[in-house]
Write a protein that holds these residues in place. Structure first.
Motif, PDB file in Angstrom:
ATOM      1  N   MET A 206       6.657 -12.542 -38.087  1.00  0.00           N
ATOM      2  CA  MET A 206       7.205 -11.630 -39.095  1.00  0.00           C
ATOM      3  C   MET A 206       6.282 -10.424 -39.188  1.00  0.00           C
ATOM      4  O   MET A 206       5.083 -10.572 -39.395  1.00  0.00           O
ATOM      5  N   VAL A 207       6.868  -9.250 -39.038  1.00  0.00           N
ATOM      6  CA  VAL A 207       6.065  -8.024 -39.034  1.00  0.00           C
ATOM      7  C   VAL A 207       6.490  -7.145 -40.206  1.00  0.00           C
ATOM      8  O   VAL A 207       7.690  -6.917 -40.425  1.00  0.00           O
ATOM      9  N   GLY A 208       5.526  -6.654 -40.955  1.00  0.00           N
ATOM     10  CA  GLY A 208       5.799  -5.769 -42.088  1.00  0.00           C
ATOM     11  C   GLY A 208       4.643  -4.819 -42.304  1.00  0.00           C
ATOM     12  O   GLY A 208       3.616  -4.918 -41.628  1.00  0.00           O
ATOM     13  N   SER A 209       4.800  -3.909 -43.254  1.00  0.00           N
ATOM     14  CA  SER A 209       3.738  -2.914 -43.495  1.00  0.00           C
ATOM     15  C   SER A 209       3.878  -2.321 -44.883  1.00  0.00           C
ATOM     16  O   SER A 209       4.890  -2.513 -45.560  1.00  0.00           O
ATOM     17  N   GLY A 210       2.863  -1.570 -45.294  1.00  0.00           N
ATOM     18  CA  GLY A 210       2.916  -0.833 -46.555  1.00  0.00           C
ATOM     19  C   GLY A 210       3.239  -1.735 -47.715  1.00  0.00           C
ATOM     20  O   GLY A 210       2.702  -2.838 -47.836  1.00  0.00           O
ATOM     21  N   ASN A 211       4.159  -1.289 -48.566  1.00  0.00           N
ATOM     22  CA  ASN A 211       4.466  -2.082 -49.753  1.00  0.00           C
ATOM     23  C   ASN A 211       5.304  -3.332 -49.441  1.00  0.00           C
ATOM     24  O   ASN A 211       5.559  -4.136 -50.344  1.00  0.00           O
ATOM     25  N   LEU A 212       5.704  -3.517 -48.191  1.00  0.00           N
ATOM     26  CA  LEU A 212       6.412  -4.753 -47.826  1.00  0.00           C
ATOM     27  C   LEU A 212       5.521  -5.760 -47.100  1.00  0.00           C
ATOM     28  O   LEU A 212       5.993  -6.826 -46.689  1.00  0.00           O
ATOM     29  N   GLY A 214       3.211  -7.584 -48.423  1.00  0.00           N
ATOM     30  CA  GLY A 214       3.135  -8.776 -49.276  1.00  0.00           C
ATOM     31  C   GLY A 214       4.319  -9.707 -49.077  1.00  0.00           C
ATOM     32  O   GLY A 214       4.160 -10.925 -48.935  1.00  0.00           O
ATOM     33  N   ASN A 215       5.525  -9.152 -49.036  1.00  0.00           N
ATOM     34  CA  ASN A 215       6.717  -9.975 -48.808  1.00  0.00           C
ATOM     35  C   ASN A 215       6.670 -10.647 -47.432  1.00  0.00           C
ATOM     36  O   ASN A 215       7.071 -11.803 -47.274  1.00  0.00           O
ATOM     37  N   THR A 216       6.193  -9.906 -46.442  1.00  0.00           N
ATOM     38  CA  THR A 216       6.127 -10.422 -45.068  1.00  0.00           C
ATOM     39  C   THR A 216       5.186 -11.628 -45.017  1.00  0.00           C
ATOM     40  O   THR A 216       5.524 -12.692 -44.480  1.00  0.00           O
ATOM     41  N   TYR A 217       4.017 -11.437 -45.575  1.00  0.00           N
ATOM     42  CA  TYR A 217       2.997 -12.490 -45.646  1.00  0.00           C
ATOM     43  C   TYR A 217       3.529 -13.695 -46.413  1.00  0.00           C
ATOM     44  O   TYR A 217       3.379 -14.849 -46.003  1.00  0.00           O
ATOM     45  N   SER A 218       4.165 -13.424 -47.516  1.00  0.00           N
ATOM     46  CA  SER A 218       4.638 -14.482 -48.402  1.00  0.00           C
ATOM     47  C   SER A 218       5.801 -15.263 -47.803  1.00  0.00           C
ATOM     48  O   SER A 218       5.843 -16.495 -47.868  1.00  0.00           O
ATOM     49  N   TYR A 219       6.753 -14.555 -47.192  1.00  0.00           N
ATOM     50  CA  TYR A 219       7.904 -15.268 -46.654  1.00  0.00           C
ATOM     51  C   TYR A 219       7.477 -16.200 -45.521  1.00  0.00           C
ATOM     52  O   TYR A 219       7.944 -17.336 -45.416  1.00  0.00           O
ATOM     53  N   ALA A 220       6.550 -15.711 -44.683  1.00  0.00           N
ATOM     54  CA  ALA A 220       6.047 -16.549 -43.592  1.00  0.00           C
ATOM     55  C   ALA A 220       5.351 -17.798 -44.140  1.00  0.00           C
ATOM     56  O   ALA A 220       5.610 -18.917 -43.704  1.00  0.00           O
ATOM     57  N   MET A 221       4.461 -17.597 -45.103  1.00  0.00           N
ATOM     58  CA  MET A 221       3.606 -18.697 -45.567  1.00  0.00           C
ATOM     59  C   MET A 221       4.294 -19.593 -46.611  1.00  0.00           C
ATOM     60  O   MET A 221       4.229 -20.813 -46.531  1.00  0.00           O
ATOM     61  N   ILE A 230       8.171 -24.624 -40.793  1.00  0.00           N
ATOM     62  CA  ILE A 230       8.345 -23.891 -39.540  1.00  0.00           C
ATOM     63  C   ILE A 230       7.118 -23.000 -39.340  1.00  0.00           C
ATOM     64  O   ILE A 230       6.717 -22.296 -40.260  1.00  0.00           O
ATOM     65  N   GLN A 231       6.542 -23.024 -38.146  1.00  0.00           N
ATOM     66  CA  GLN A 231       5.408 -22.142 -37.873  1.00  0.00           C
ATOM     67  C   GLN A 231       5.828 -20.678 -37.969  1.00  0.00           C
ATOM     68  O   GLN A 231       6.850 -20.280 -37.404  1.00  0.00           O
ATOM     69  N   ALA A 232       5.028 -19.898 -38.671  1.00  0.00           N
ATOM     70  CA  ALA A 232       5.361 -18.487 -38.856  1.00  0.00           C
ATOM     71  C   ALA A 232       4.081 -17.687 -38.946  1.00  0.00           C
ATOM     72  O   ALA A 232       3.185 -18.026 -39.699  1.00  0.00           O
ATOM     73  N   LYS A 233       4.006 -16.636 -38.156  1.00  0.00           N
ATOM     74  CA  LYS A 233       2.832 -15.779 -38.190  1.00  0.00           C
ATOM     75  C   LYS A 233       3.228 -14.429 -38.760  1.00  0.00           C
ATOM     76  O   LYS A 233       4.116 -13.763 -38.219  1.00  0.00           O
ATOM     77  N   SER A 234       2.611 -14.053 -39.859  1.00  0.00           N
ATOM     78  CA  SER A 234       2.847 -12.716 -40.397  1.00  0.00           C
ATOM     79  C   SER A 234       1.821 -11.772 -39.788  1.00  0.00           C
ATOM     80  O   SER A 234       0.645 -12.105 -39.681  1.00  0.00           O
ATOM     81  N   ILE A 235       2.292 -10.620 -39.352  1.00  0.00           N
ATOM     82  CA  ILE A 235       1.409  -9.620 -38.741  1.00  0.00           C
ATOM     83  C   ILE A 235       1.725  -8.269 -39.349  1.00  0.00           C
ATOM     84  O   ILE A 235       2.891  -7.883 -39.444  1.00  0.00           O
ATOM     85  N   HIS A 236       0.694  -7.550 -39.720  1.00  0.00           N
ATOM     86  CA  HIS A 236       0.874  -6.197 -40.222  1.00  0.00           C
ATOM     87  C   HIS A 236       1.263  -5.297 -39.047  1.00  0.00           C
ATOM     88  O   HIS A 236       0.679  -5.388 -37.971  1.00  0.00           O
TER      89      HIS A 236
END
Lengths: 337, 337
Positions: A206-212, A214-221, A230-236
């Protein structure tokens, strides 16, 4: 829609949620009048991730000194910018999250000002905080929290003479629940399709940036890992090209979380790259939602809330397709550690 | 030791590295004398990760306002704390990292003070920075950079009247290269065993905290993912219990990166939990290294450097056991995107 009661949503988020505006302004105005040195946004897991957008928004729009800190680390690290003059903001659905409650107690003992947003009334966090907004319902609590945090953060900015558009902004906050509802409805089919396609996918980027971010990190984890195992890696997006890109192959599931702030070009760059390699890309872009009545200027801010609400639609369909209840845990609150 | 020339290491890191002390003090003292508002630590991938320890150390020990920012995001986000009075610090091995070079140019254009640590002479970053320490060799450049960053950061703290032990600390910095060498030697067998055991492991969790969070994040992304194409999830110990824990089963590889700062109890908690579930745990603990001549008080700071040097031993054995050169890339600098 599956597991979505529109009337209940509007009642909780629009009717009851918006009614807190006066109380929030009173709290923030009182704190501003007495003076404060900085703002600490403190949480754990989903609730620190929920703070990251507001840390980003403050850094990009305000000279107010802001720190987003993970509760358990904050309590041991001896943060030299924290003092009795700090304002510490917490959210918790249950009001019992162990680290958050401990951090709020710690801040209060040190004489700092504490504000909490809590769903469940009469819980530890509601007792501890100097100022508590108790929303009263766990259902749609994140939607309500995001909305209330806009009110809190932009009021602090307004009082700091950095946000003259406050009245207009707050009027638009009142349109947000309907904008969320429209977005959720228009995304629902896509959410269901995603869940059907990916019911057996065992790894997502899952890739996100800026004000999103947090959502990217959170949805993955907190959703894919915690609630679906499910394994999920959040990446800025700004970091994607410094490592994780090398794992992308033709069938890698890459989920791009696109918003409308200044960092969108970073996401465009990731998108251009993964399009060349993977045939398994999901783009979740707030630009595809109408947000009726929201001005062009403020869409980027409200994207945080809109994005989280549509991601949540994926969760309910993953639960159904994978026959894996979102509430199922192997360990969390199931054993001592 | 495989791919480790002790004499070369001591020549580069001890003899040549330590010789920069006078130059660094002159740079930092000059900046302090002129005055500055805050410090920005800017990088991408391995070089932003390398800054996180120093951001943590500053937050925990100093009232100096510090911001660690990812280069590409920093350039678009319109950071309101950044100004011509900011001091911006960069590192780059090659001196050509696209985002870092662009960010340094941006900072300089805005009139901020720029300091760069670069391995390769006569490269773009060496030309741009107001002050550049050019170490001259890519070999062991991270060891040298970490050491020079201690000098820079603690000199700023000393000049801010927050670190009276500066002389003692700097004397201990001069013992660090030998401490690294001893640690590397004592860890080498364990590194080789890890690589043999895990040559076919396709997923690792890496958990760290405090001033070792940067190394944890970096090793997962820039070594395991980028250089070995192995899935790796880095998780902060304070966040571990809010999601990722649910994925741990009996054969999950969990790598615990333990240091000696205030956050160690957070790591102990993760360790107690994973010990109950997984039979596949690797603990890499700086406490197991002697660090001769380093005082108890400063061991926690030097753990950053020690930890990175021993992790690097794992890399060379993974390369051999997996027959996968650390330099092999599918995409980075292989194609346009």
């Amino acid at each position: 829609m599956l597991k979505f009661d529109e009337e209940l949503f509007l009642n909780l988020v629009e009717k009851e949620g918006l009614a807190f505006r006066g109380q929030i302004e009173e709290i923030v105005d009182g704190i501003t009048k007495r003076g404060y040195s900085n703002i600490f946004l403190i949480g754990a897991g989903g609730t620190i991730a929920m703070m990251y957008p507001y840390e980003y928004i403050l850094k990009s729009n305000s000279t107010i000194d802001v720190h987003a800190e993970i509760a358990a680390e904050f309590m041991v690290m001896n943060h030299k910018h924290f003092s009795k003059d700090s304002v510490c903001i917490f959210t918790s659905v249950s009001g019992t999250t162990q680290e958050t409650v401990a951090a709020a107690e710690y801040c209060k003992e040190k004489g700092a000002t504490t504000i909490a947003l809590v769903a469940e009334p009469n819980t530890p966090l509601t007792q501890i905080a100097d100022y508590c907004i108790t929303t009263g319902s766990e259902t749609h609590s994140f939607d309500t929290f995001f909305m209330l945090l806009y009110m809190v953060v932009f009021r602090f900015m307004h009082n700091n003479n950095e946000f003259p558009q406050y009245e207009q902004f707050t009027n638009e906050v009142s349109l947000l629940p309907r904008a969320i509802l429209d977005a959720v409805k228009s995304f629902d089919k896509k959410a269901e399709e995603f869940a059907i396609t990916h019911k057996d996918t065992d790894y997502h980027m899952m890739v996100g940036s800026g004000n999103l971010w947090g959502n990217t990190y959170s949805y993955a984890m907190c959703i894919l890992e915690e609630m679906q195992w499910i394994q999920a890696k959040s990446i800025h997006a700004a970091e994607f090209f410094h490592g994780t890109l090398e794992l992308v192959v033709e069938d890698t599931s890459v989920i791009l979380i696109k918003g409308e702030d200044e960092t969108r070009p970073l996401m465009d760059r990731v998108e251009r790259f993964v399009e060349k390699i993977s045939k398994n890309i999901t783009v979740i872009d707030t630009k595809s939602f109408e947000m009726e009545g929201i001005s062009e200027e403020f869409r980027k801010h409200f994207s945080v809330s809109i994005n989280w609400s549509v991601l949540s639609r994926i969760s309910v369909y993953l639960e159904r397709e994978r026959n894996h209840p979102l509430t199922l845990r192997r360990y969390y609150r199931q054993m001592e550690y």
